[in-house]
Scaffold this motif. Sequence first.
Motif, PDB file in Angstrom:
ATOM      1  N   GLN A 187      -2.666  19.385 -33.941  1.00  8.09           N
ATOM      2  CA  GLN A 187      -2.859  20.749 -33.440  1.00  8.09           C
ATOM      3  C   GLN A 187      -4.304  21.016 -33.079  1.00  8.09           C
ATOM      4  O   GLN A 187      -4.619  21.922 -32.318  1.00  8.09           O
ATOM      5  CB  GLN A 187      -2.409  21.797 -34.480  1.00  8.09           C
ATOM      6  CG  GLN A 187      -0.923  22.008 -34.558  1.00  8.09           C
ATOM      7  CD  GLN A 187      -0.242  21.022 -35.488  1.00  8.09           C
ATOM      8  OE1 GLN A 187      -0.873  20.123 -36.025  1.00  8.09           O
ATOM      9  NE2 GLN A 187       1.061  21.187 -35.676  1.00  8.09           N
ATOM     10  N   ALA A 188      -5.192  20.209 -33.658  1.00  4.00           N
ATOM     11  CA  ALA A 188      -6.622  20.447 -33.442  1.00  4.00           C
ATOM     12  C   ALA A 188      -7.125  19.867 -32.129  1.00  4.00           C
ATOM     13  O   ALA A 188      -8.260  20.121 -31.724  1.00  4.00           O
ATOM     14  CB  ALA A 188      -7.413  19.868 -34.607  1.00  4.00           C
ATOM     15  N   ILE A 189      -6.271  19.064 -31.460  1.00  8.29           N
ATOM     16  CA  ILE A 189      -6.736  18.313 -30.290  1.00  8.29           C
ATOM     17  C   ILE A 189      -7.331  19.217 -29.218  1.00  8.29           C
ATOM     18  O   ILE A 189      -8.483  19.048 -28.794  1.00  8.29           O
ATOM     19  CB  ILE A 189      -5.600  17.454 -29.675  1.00  8.29           C
ATOM     20  CG1 ILE A 189      -5.206  16.359 -30.652  1.00  8.29           C
ATOM     21  CG2 ILE A 189      -6.046  16.839 -28.348  1.00  8.29           C
ATOM     22  CD1 ILE A 189      -4.034  15.514 -30.206  1.00  8.29           C
ATOM     23  N   LEU A 190      -6.554  20.243 -28.822  1.00  8.84           N
ATOM     24  CA  LEU A 190      -7.020  21.089 -27.722  1.00  8.84           C
ATOM     25  C   LEU A 190      -8.278  21.856 -28.091  1.00  8.84           C
ATOM     26  O   LEU A 190      -9.206  21.965 -27.292  1.00  8.84           O
ATOM     27  CB  LEU A 190      -5.910  22.036 -27.279  1.00  8.84           C
ATOM     28  CG  LEU A 190      -4.756  21.343 -26.551  1.00  8.84           C
ATOM     29  CD1 LEU A 190      -3.661  22.343 -26.204  1.00  8.84           C
ATOM     30  CD2 LEU A 190      -5.264  20.646 -25.282  1.00  8.84           C
ATOM     31  N   GLY A 191      -8.294  22.337 -29.317  1.00  7.55           N
ATOM     32  CA  GLY A 191      -9.459  23.081 -29.787  1.00  7.55           C
ATOM     33  C   GLY A 191     -10.700  22.215 -29.795  1.00  7.55           C
ATOM     34  O   GLY A 191     -11.773  22.604 -29.322  1.00  7.55           O
ATOM     35  N   MET A 192     -10.520  20.994 -30.288  1.00  3.58           N
ATOM     36  CA  MET A 192     -11.644  20.063 -30.380  1.00  3.58           C
ATOM     37  C   MET A 192     -12.116  19.683 -28.972  1.00  3.58           C
ATOM     38  O   MET A 192     -13.316  19.600 -28.707  1.00  3.58           O
ATOM     39  CB  MET A 192     -11.204  18.817 -31.165  1.00  3.58           C
ATOM     40  CG  MET A 192     -12.323  17.837 -31.441  1.00  3.58           C
ATOM     41  SD  MET A 192     -13.562  18.526 -32.571  1.00  3.58           S
ATOM     42  CE  MET A 192     -14.857  17.303 -32.442  1.00  3.58           C
ATOM     43  N   GLN A 193     -11.126  19.481 -28.100  1.00  2.00           N
ATOM     44  CA  GLN A 193     -11.470  19.119 -26.718  1.00  2.00           C
ATOM     45  C   GLN A 193     -12.318  20.225 -26.086  1.00  2.00           C
ATOM     46  O   GLN A 193     -13.327  19.965 -25.448  1.00  2.00           O
ATOM     47  CB  GLN A 193     -10.195  18.896 -25.896  1.00  2.00           C
ATOM     48  CG  GLN A 193     -10.471  18.340 -24.510  1.00  2.00           C
ATOM     49  CD  GLN A 193      -9.206  18.182 -23.688  1.00  2.00           C
ATOM     50  OE1 GLN A 193      -8.222  18.871 -23.908  1.00  2.00           O
ATOM     51  NE2 GLN A 193      -9.213  17.250 -22.762  1.00  2.00           N
ATOM     52  N   THR A 195      -5.649   7.313 -31.020  1.00  2.00           N
ATOM     53  CA  THR A 195      -6.933   7.975 -30.797  1.00  2.00           C
ATOM     54  C   THR A 195      -6.633   9.311 -30.143  1.00  2.00           C
ATOM     55  O   THR A 195      -5.960   9.359 -29.125  1.00  2.00           O
ATOM     56  CB  THR A 195      -7.831   7.114 -29.887  1.00  2.00           C
ATOM     57  OG1 THR A 195      -8.076   5.875 -30.533  1.00  2.00           O
ATOM     58  CG2 THR A 195      -9.149   7.809 -29.599  1.00  2.00           C
ATOM     59  N   ASP A 196      -7.120  10.375 -30.765  1.00  2.00           N
ATOM     60  CA  ASP A 196      -6.772  11.703 -30.248  1.00  2.00           C
ATOM     61  C   ASP A 196      -7.662  12.117 -29.087  1.00  2.00           C
ATOM     62  O   ASP A 196      -7.206  12.756 -28.150  1.00  2.00           O
ATOM     63  CB  ASP A 196      -6.858  12.739 -31.369  1.00  2.00           C
ATOM     64  CG  ASP A 196      -5.799  12.508 -32.427  1.00  2.00           C
ATOM     65  OD1 ASP A 196      -4.643  12.253 -32.035  1.00  2.00           O
ATOM     66  OD2 ASP A 196      -6.128  12.544 -33.624  1.00  2.00           O
ATOM     67  N   LEU A 197      -8.911  11.743 -29.173  1.00  2.00           N
ATOM     68  CA  LEU A 197      -9.835  12.109 -28.098  1.00  2.00           C
ATOM     69  C   LEU A 197     -10.807  10.964 -27.829  1.00  2.00           C
ATOM     70  O   LEU A 197     -11.152  10.215 -28.745  1.00  2.00           O
ATOM     71  CB  LEU A 197     -10.658  13.352 -28.485  1.00  2.00           C
ATOM     72  CG  LEU A 197      -9.965  14.713 -28.520  1.00  2.00           C
ATOM     73  CD1 LEU A 197     -10.948  15.752 -29.080  1.00  2.00           C
ATOM     74  CD2 LEU A 197      -9.488  15.136 -27.144  1.00  2.00           C
ATOM     75  N   ILE A 198     -11.198  10.832 -26.592  1.00  2.00           N
ATOM     76  CA  ILE A 198     -12.311   9.946 -26.257  1.00  2.00           C
ATOM     77  C   ILE A 198     -13.395  10.844 -25.694  1.00  2.00           C
ATOM     78  O   ILE A 198     -13.148  11.651 -24.804  1.00  2.00           O
ATOM     79  CB  ILE A 198     -11.912   8.882 -25.219  1.00  2.00           C
ATOM     80  CG1 ILE A 198     -10.765   8.017 -25.749  1.00  2.00           C
ATOM     81  CG2 ILE A 198     -13.112   7.995 -24.867  1.00  2.00           C
ATOM     82  CD1 ILE A 198     -10.206   7.063 -24.716  1.00  2.00           C
ATOM     83  N   ILE A 199     -14.572  10.712 -26.267  1.00  2.00           N
ATOM     84  CA  ILE A 199     -15.663  11.588 -25.853  1.00  2.00           C
ATOM     85  C   ILE A 199     -16.735  10.764 -25.148  1.00  2.00           C
ATOM     86  O   ILE A 199     -17.125   9.690 -25.626  1.00  2.00           O
ATOM     87  CB  ILE A 199     -16.262  12.324 -27.075  1.00  2.00           C
ATOM     88  CG1 ILE A 199     -15.187  13.220 -27.707  1.00  2.00           C
ATOM     89  CG2 ILE A 199     -17.485  13.142 -26.667  1.00  2.00           C
ATOM     90  CD1 ILE A 199     -15.559  13.772 -29.050  1.00  2.00           C
ATOM     91  N   ALA A 220     -19.120  13.677 -35.604  1.00  2.00           N
ATOM     92  CA  ALA A 220     -18.391  12.998 -36.680  1.00  2.00           C
ATOM     93  C   ALA A 220     -18.309  13.875 -37.921  1.00  2.00           C
ATOM     94  O   ALA A 220     -17.381  13.749 -38.717  1.00  2.00           O
ATOM     95  CB  ALA A 220     -19.068  11.669 -37.003  1.00  2.00           C
ATOM     96  N   LYS A 221     -19.272  14.758 -38.051  1.00  2.00           N
ATOM     97  CA  LYS A 221     -19.303  15.638 -39.220  1.00  2.00           C
ATOM     98  C   LYS A 221     -18.397  16.856 -39.066  1.00  2.00           C
ATOM     99  O   LYS A 221     -18.144  17.576 -40.012  1.00  2.00           O
ATOM    100  CB  LYS A 221     -20.745  16.107 -39.480  1.00  2.00           C
ATOM    101  CG  LYS A 221     -21.563  15.085 -40.245  1.00  2.00           C
ATOM    102  CD  LYS A 221     -22.938  15.620 -40.581  1.00  2.00           C
ATOM    103  CE  LYS A 221     -23.816  15.635 -39.366  1.00  2.00           C
ATOM    104  NZ  LYS A 221     -25.212  15.981 -39.585  1.00  2.00           N
ATOM    105  N   SER A 222     -17.911  17.059 -37.837  1.00  2.00           N
ATOM    106  CA  SER A 222     -17.072  18.212 -37.553  1.00  2.00           C
ATOM    107  C   SER A 222     -15.830  18.191 -38.442  1.00  2.00           C
ATOM    108  O   SER A 222     -15.230  17.133 -38.656  1.00  2.00           O
ATOM    109  CB  SER A 222     -16.683  18.172 -36.068  1.00  2.00           C
ATOM    110  OG  SER A 222     -15.664  19.094 -35.837  1.00  2.00           O
ATOM    111  N   PRO A 223     -15.455  19.351 -39.008  1.00  4.31           N
ATOM    112  CA  PRO A 223     -14.355  19.372 -39.991  1.00  4.31           C
ATOM    113  C   PRO A 223     -13.021  18.883 -39.438  1.00  4.31           C
ATOM    114  O   PRO A 223     -12.196  18.377 -40.192  1.00  4.31           O
ATOM    115  CB  PRO A 223     -14.279  20.844 -40.401  1.00  4.31           C
ATOM    116  CG  PRO A 223     -15.014  21.586 -39.340  1.00  4.31           C
ATOM    117  CD  PRO A 223     -16.066  20.663 -38.822  1.00  4.31           C
ATOM    118  N   ALA A 224     -12.801  19.065 -38.149  1.00  6.72           N
ATOM    119  CA  ALA A 224     -11.514  18.653 -37.579  1.00  6.72           C
ATOM    120  C   ALA A 224     -11.406  17.132 -37.460  1.00  6.72           C
ATOM    121  O   ALA A 224     -10.325  16.582 -37.343  1.00  6.72           O
ATOM    122  CB  ALA A 224     -11.323  19.282 -36.209  1.00  6.72           C
TER     123      ALA A 224
END
Lengths: 528, 231
Positions: free
Chosen positions: A359-365, A53-57, A90-94
Amino acid sequence: MAILLLAFKSLLNRKLTVFITLFSIAISVTLLLGVQTLKTETNNSFMKSISGTDLIIGSRGASSQLLLSSVFHIGNTSNTIQYKTYQELAKSPAVKWAVPISMGDSHHGYTVLATDLNFFTHFSYANKQHLKVQSGKIDDDMFAVVIGAEVAKKLHYHIGDKVIVTHGDGKIEGHHHDNIPFYVSAILAPSFTAIDQTLIISLEAMEAMHADHHGHIGALPGEKTLPVNNKKHMHKIASKDADHEYEAHSSHEHHAQHDDHEHDHEAHSNHEHHEHDHEAHSSHEHHEHDHEAHSNHEHHEHDHDHEAHSNHEHHEHDHDHEAHSSHEHHDTQEQRIARLLKLKPDNINAIFVGLNSPQAILGMQNYVNNFQAEPLTAIIPAVALQELWQFFNIAEVALDIVTVFVVLVGLLGMLSIILMSLNERRREMAILRSVGARPMHIFALIIGEAGFICFIGILLGTLLLYLLQYVLQAPLASYYGFYLEINMLTLNDLFILLIIQISALLIALIPASLIYKYSLSDGMSIKF
Amino acid sequence: MIDLTDLRFAWQKEDIINIKTLNIQKGQHLFIEGPSGSGKSTLLNLLGGVLTPQSGNISILGQSLNQLSSSQKDTFRADHIGFIFQQFNLIPYLNVLDNIILPCAFSAPRKARVLQRAASLKAEALRLLTALGLNQTELLQRNVNELSVGQQQRVAVARAMLGSPEIIIADEPTSALDSEHRQAFIKILFDECQKENITLIFVSHDSSLKQLFSHSLDLRKINQIKYKEVL
């Protein structure tokens, strides 16, 4: 070399005292290594709680709180985020996948986790291992519950058993959602994570329990509600449970039965009001459609039961038969309504998110943390776990200090035994001097003795550690859900052992230098 | 072969030994009479090179001990001198055999000499024990504490004689024995020293033993320290 042999033979001659010293050193070594092992293993199992799991929101707040509640199911579940936020994110492209989770209910103290079926495809732990089903199968049914290995074991649940969920964490007598019973569809294999102590239901079911339907939505037009029948049905299940010899559960059922009756009565008297409310909720056409779906579903359920009867032969025959005759999977009135509405919750507790690329983790966070519609927090599980583990650091250091002192006590025991033997050994030293031993030889004899005691103590202690691990592995796993992995000694362990050995030799310098002085002044004269 | 000249030794500023001259010939069986307090054990420690005199010289087998370092003296002692003490001569945690061959652990020349004349250390130990009247093979593996005092003393003799050192120094070796065993013990000691041409220095306070020796001297007479009666 000759001196070491002499030291060894001298120790053999004092078996009892040497054995006691040896044993105290061995135990202290076992304790020290055991604490190290336990530290690594708890850290490992802690770090293995979630992976992939890359992120928990979750809602805006402390990252440790979000981690504790979403992964370990500990603490606050009142902080929620909107379901539509989940839908948007959930719809976010990343985002590759996103799984909503919601908590707040419990069953005999075990957490009830509401999520959707994607949870089983995406949630992973340890080395990106997915949850495995031990028995049964994960039904795509609103009122199916998938239970963790420990829940099944401790509560003696089997596939098809009925489960009633309690509101709240179960510590205080909460409201029993007994109008919405669940059936156990699958039991998960042990993962040695919090999931073992968890019951997993659908979000819709959780919403159905929580939305206060009774008193607002009653029977649908043309549908008959028969409280008397219902009571009989409940009674049957209660007696079935008694067969399972689970008394607490069966008394619980009696309670449930009473409650249910009350609700039904209420539902009956407020009939008019229901009708009104229902019309407000959905158009007539829509209702028709739903009704069809409902009856279809009933039909399906019926079929399923038949299938279960014929195919699932591994179930005890008795059990299945009874399930069939007592219509176990027949929905209650509330369940039927809930199936029609299939309401998603308005709020959830957290979202597990997998991204398309790391690579998208930080951006998404960053994106989530600055989300406009609602204040949110996104945490990277591995980082948050590491941070949380730091909290235990003080406990770890305290434990280390205690064990170091235990080892020191063991070594001091050795010192006192060697010191006590010195006076009675001055004669021996004089004899050795007479046959040509140098004072240095006498010195080496004492150091060698200490070295032997400590070395054998370390070997014995290490052996004892592995013996303990081997013996405790199974009970730890089955009673505490803690999987103790038996590993080779780490480099760190070996380093610790080396330090103990060197400390023993250093401590032996005290008696060795004393006897050195004695042998210089005594010479060959036997003074004692 | 042992020459002492102007030997002085003091311990904590108190003179203990002051011997002008003493010569001991090779092969001599010398009885030194000395009650306790006469500086007897100090003299033995000086001869063994364990203590170093403040002045004067000790020469053994032509080697001046003054010229040796303390560790060289330890080696010299191991190579050339065998010691027998009053009692409890043996290392309690070693069996009879290991006690007898103990000097070989500290002296390579002695070990070499043993192996020159016998097939093994064990064979030589057994030969010595037999010569000393203890001719049971099973004795070799016995714990020394199981032996009688007389047997222990003979084991000590065997250890002192192993590898034929030039000198044997016996310090009250018979005081723990009764008079009957005492005579027999001294006879065996004499016989063995004779055979190997070993110089024997026998120190005792018991002047009755003096008659058994060809040479004897009184430590109180050669040691020019005012003799204090110590009880």
